[in-house]
Design a protein around this motif. Structure first.
Motif, PDB file in Angstrom:
ATOM      1  N   UNK A 169      26.713  21.636 -14.831  1.00 28.70           N
ATOM      2  CA  UNK A 169      27.497  22.828 -14.517  1.00 28.70           C
ATOM      3  C   UNK A 169      28.543  23.102 -15.599  1.00 28.70           C
ATOM      4  N   UNK A 170      29.027  22.069 -16.244  1.00 26.84           N
ATOM      5  CA  UNK A 170      30.032  22.243 -17.290  1.00 26.84           C
ATOM      6  C   UNK A 170      29.487  23.097 -18.433  1.00 26.84           C
ATOM      7  N   UNK A 195      33.515  14.138 -13.357  1.00 33.36           N
ATOM      8  CA  UNK A 195      32.754  14.399 -14.578  1.00 33.36           C
ATOM      9  C   UNK A 195      31.253  14.290 -14.325  1.00 33.36           C
ATOM     10  N   UNK A 196      30.849  13.344 -13.477  1.00 37.57           N
ATOM     11  CA  UNK A 196      29.421  13.176 -13.186  1.00 37.57           C
ATOM     12  C   UNK A 196      28.854  14.393 -12.459  1.00 37.57           C
ATOM     13  N   UNK A 197      29.620  14.956 -11.523  1.00 39.05           N
ATOM     14  CA  UNK A 197      29.145  16.142 -10.803  1.00 39.05           C
ATOM     15  C   UNK A 197      29.222  17.378 -11.691  1.00 39.05           C
ATOM     16  N   UNK A 241      28.880  23.531  -6.919  1.00 38.42           N
ATOM     17  CA  UNK A 241      27.480  23.263  -7.274  1.00 38.42           C
ATOM     18  C   UNK A 241      26.502  24.048  -6.405  1.00 38.42           C
ATOM     19  N   UNK A 242      26.957  24.554  -5.272  1.00 36.36           N
ATOM     20  CA  UNK A 242      26.095  25.345  -4.388  1.00 36.36           C
ATOM     21  C   UNK A 242      25.946  26.787  -4.891  1.00 36.36           C
ATOM     22  N   UNK A 243      26.821  27.194  -5.801  1.00 39.09           N
ATOM     23  CA  UNK A 243      26.817  28.586  -6.247  1.00 39.09           C
ATOM     24  C   UNK A 243      26.629  28.741  -7.757  1.00 39.09           C
ATOM     25  N   UNK A 244      27.017  27.720  -8.526  1.00 41.07           N
ATOM     26  CA  UNK A 244      26.960  27.810  -9.988  1.00 41.07           C
ATOM     27  C   UNK A 244      25.706  27.107 -10.500  1.00 41.07           C
ATOM     28  N   UNK A 245      24.852  27.799 -11.242  1.00 40.54           N
ATOM     29  CA  UNK A 245      23.655  27.153 -11.780  1.00 40.54           C
ATOM     30  C   UNK A 245      24.004  26.156 -12.878  1.00 40.54           C
ATOM     31  N   UNK A 246      23.140  25.203 -13.095  1.00 33.16           N
ATOM     32  CA  UNK A 246      23.334  24.249 -14.186  1.00 33.16           C
ATOM     33  C   UNK A 246      22.673  24.793 -15.444  1.00 33.16           C
ATOM     34  N   UNK A 247      23.102  24.299 -16.577  1.00 35.74           N
ATOM     35  CA  UNK A 247      22.536  24.718 -17.860  1.00 35.74           C
ATOM     36  C   UNK A 247      22.437  23.496 -18.757  1.00 35.74           C
TER      37      UNK A 247
END
Length: 522
Positions: A388-389, A378-380, A29-35
């Motif tokens: 992030x998923x 799953x929540x993260x 989560x520190x490197x991958x952006x959310x969408x």
């Protein structure tokens, strides 16, 4: 100076493995952006890369990664336990119900009655059906060595060989676990890990019933064919010329007598399972004249409430969940009610009931913890619409664009067949893979005729089929290896015999999953 012994690497348990995955996902989560994912006016799903929803549901773009800290990591399983409480309770209560049945000896007595009443091919077919039902209803496995002590010598006396007994026992169990029609410990945990509120243990149940029937027919026919070939020509036995332990010295061990109380206990178990299946069948999708079967099958409780309200209120029909709308809570209710009925029929004291019920639930606490950590992952990771998923789906969607449903089913089954070489536990595998692959299925099939939920249920059946083909059927796990050691049969000979049954079962099962979306079963 004594040379230090190197410690042999051991795969960590499901809980530890899942927590490592949780930490790894938190680091991502520190490197991958959310969408986020939205749907336009034409019903097409649009992915907004590097974006989030604000409080009003509007898309805010260019937000970057949303890092998870130590608080988030340790809070995730806590929130996961809360969100997955319905699944966890169903696991605990089903374990308690099965403990009650084992306490009164009902399951063993039922197997013993079949052994006494039938023989030959009919007996083997019935036993395989029984073992398959045990696997598909509650994931039975560890208890099978006890049945081997009776079944294997019986097969030898009837002119078969020890491998016949081995195949009847374990191929039956593999059939059930591969289908996992209402198995809360595989299908149920996978539904929980995928974190889609629209899914339940009843979603896709018609597909899984068909899968069970096809696997049973293929597996039983091939097992009986081997058995008959050995009976007619002993030189065709997989263990011909090998000194094996036919367990004749153990054959004096008797199963409990099928008393009247045990018959009633088995009847209660059967009725509970049938009612659960009825509750999960999607009756609203089955037409019946000018209405659907949903209105037909639910008409009795409506009639009772209108014409006999006192009886309706006594039964609690005003709050009864209609057939076809059942979820995990209703599953738990039936298991709890069945436990009470078994206790009443067998006149079990309150103290003994409390002890055995608690012991049965306690034996499955580890699975509820796995469910909690799986939900935490799953929540993260995020859901099928945000997180992030969705970013991972965005990155690989070009590879998946235009992939037909049948090809997805084949690829998913193959993936889980291979993954079981490294992780055999259904709960841990579901917790690790479902948050990501579930999001892929959600987005991939959003605009298709089966929809997002249908794609996810197809994925879950691919998971139970592929994983159990390897983990239950082929992998040298403790239960199977224990029986092989007991009868002094090399593992290689078991593989040589079982692979001829397992591969046709896998192919037949994969075909069922390939065609199910096209015939309306998903």
């Amino acid at each position: 100076m004594a040379e230090k012994k190197r410690k042999k690497f051991q795969m960590p348990g499901s809980m530890i493995l899942l927590f490592f995955v949780l930490i790894f996902v938190a680091i991502l989560t520190w490197f991958v952006p959310v969408s986020v994912s939205t749907t336009d006016e034409n019903g097409e799903r649009i992915i907004h890369y590097n974006a989030v929803f604000d409080e009003d549901g509007n898309v805010v773009e260019n937000v970057g990664p949303q890092p998870a800290g130590i608080w988030d990591v340790f809070m995730a399983p806590v929130k996961g336990f809360t969100n997955g409480a319905d699944v966890s309770v169903s696991v605990l209560v089903s374990g308690a119900f099965l403990a009650m049945l084992n306490y009164v000896g009902a399951m063993d007595a039922g197997v013993g009655a079949l052994l006494k009443r039938y023989s030959g091919k009919k007996l083997m077919a019935l036993l395989m059906l029984l073992f398959a039902l045990m696997g598909t209803i509650y994931g039975a496995w560890e208890e099978f060595p006890a049945y081997a002590l009776v079944l294997i010598p019986l097969c030898v006396k009837a002119g078969y060989d020890v491998m016949t007994g081995m195949l009847v026992l374990f191929m039956g169990a593999v059939i059930g676990n591969m289908a996992s029609v209402v198995n809360p410990y595989s299908t149920g945990v996978a539904v929980s890990a995928i974190n889609n509120p629209e899914l339940s243990l009843g979603s896709g149940i018609l597909m899984r019933i068909l899968l069970f029937v096809v696997l049973y027919v293929v597996g039983t026919v091939l097992t009986l064919r081997y058995a008959e070939s050995v009976r007619k020509n002993p030189t065709r036995s997989a263990v011909y010329g090998l000194e094996v332990n036919n367990l004749m010295g153990e054959s004096g061990q008797e199963m409990p007598e099928l008393t009247k109380k045990r018959k009633w206990s088995l009847f209660i178990f059967a009725v509970v399972v049938v009612i659960i299946v009825i509750g999960y069948i999607p009756w609203a999708s089955i037409p019946c004249g000018d209405q659907t079967m949903y209105e037909v099958i639910n008409s009795p409780q409506v009639w009772i409430l209108e014409h006999a309200p006192a009886l309706g209120h006594f039964l609690g029909l005003e709050s009864f969940t209609w057939w076809g709308d059942w979820y995990f809570n209703e599953f738990t209710y039936m298991m709890l009610f069945g436990s009470v009925l078994v206790a009443l029929v067998n006149r079990i004291s309150l103290r003994d009931f409390a002890r055995e019920f608690t012991a049965g639930a306690r034996s499955l606490v580890s699975i509820t913890l796995v469910v909690s950590v799986s939900r935490g992952i799953a929540l993260i990771m995020g859901s099928g619409t945000e997180g992030m998923s969705v970013t991972f789906v965005y990155w690989i969607r070009s590879l998946l664009a235009g992939v037909p449903v049948w090809a997805f089913a084949v690829a998913a089954v193959a993936t889980y067949c291979l993954s079981a070489l490294f992780i055999q536990g259904t709960s841990s595998t579901a917790g690790i893979t479902m948050p990501i692959l579930g999001a892929v299925a959600f987005t991939l099939f959003a605009g298709s005729h089966i929809g997002s939920s249908g794609g996810q249920m197809l994925l879950i059946s691919c998971f139970t089929l592929g994983l159990n083909f390897t983990a239950s059927g082929l992998y040298p796990e403790a239960t199977k290896m224990g029986v092989l050691e007991l009868i002094q049969v090399p593992y290689s000979l078991y593989i040589k015999s079982s692979i001829k049954i397992l591969i046709p079962m896998l192919i037949a099962g994969t075909v069922v999953l390939m065609i199910s979306p096209y015939i309306g079963l998903v």
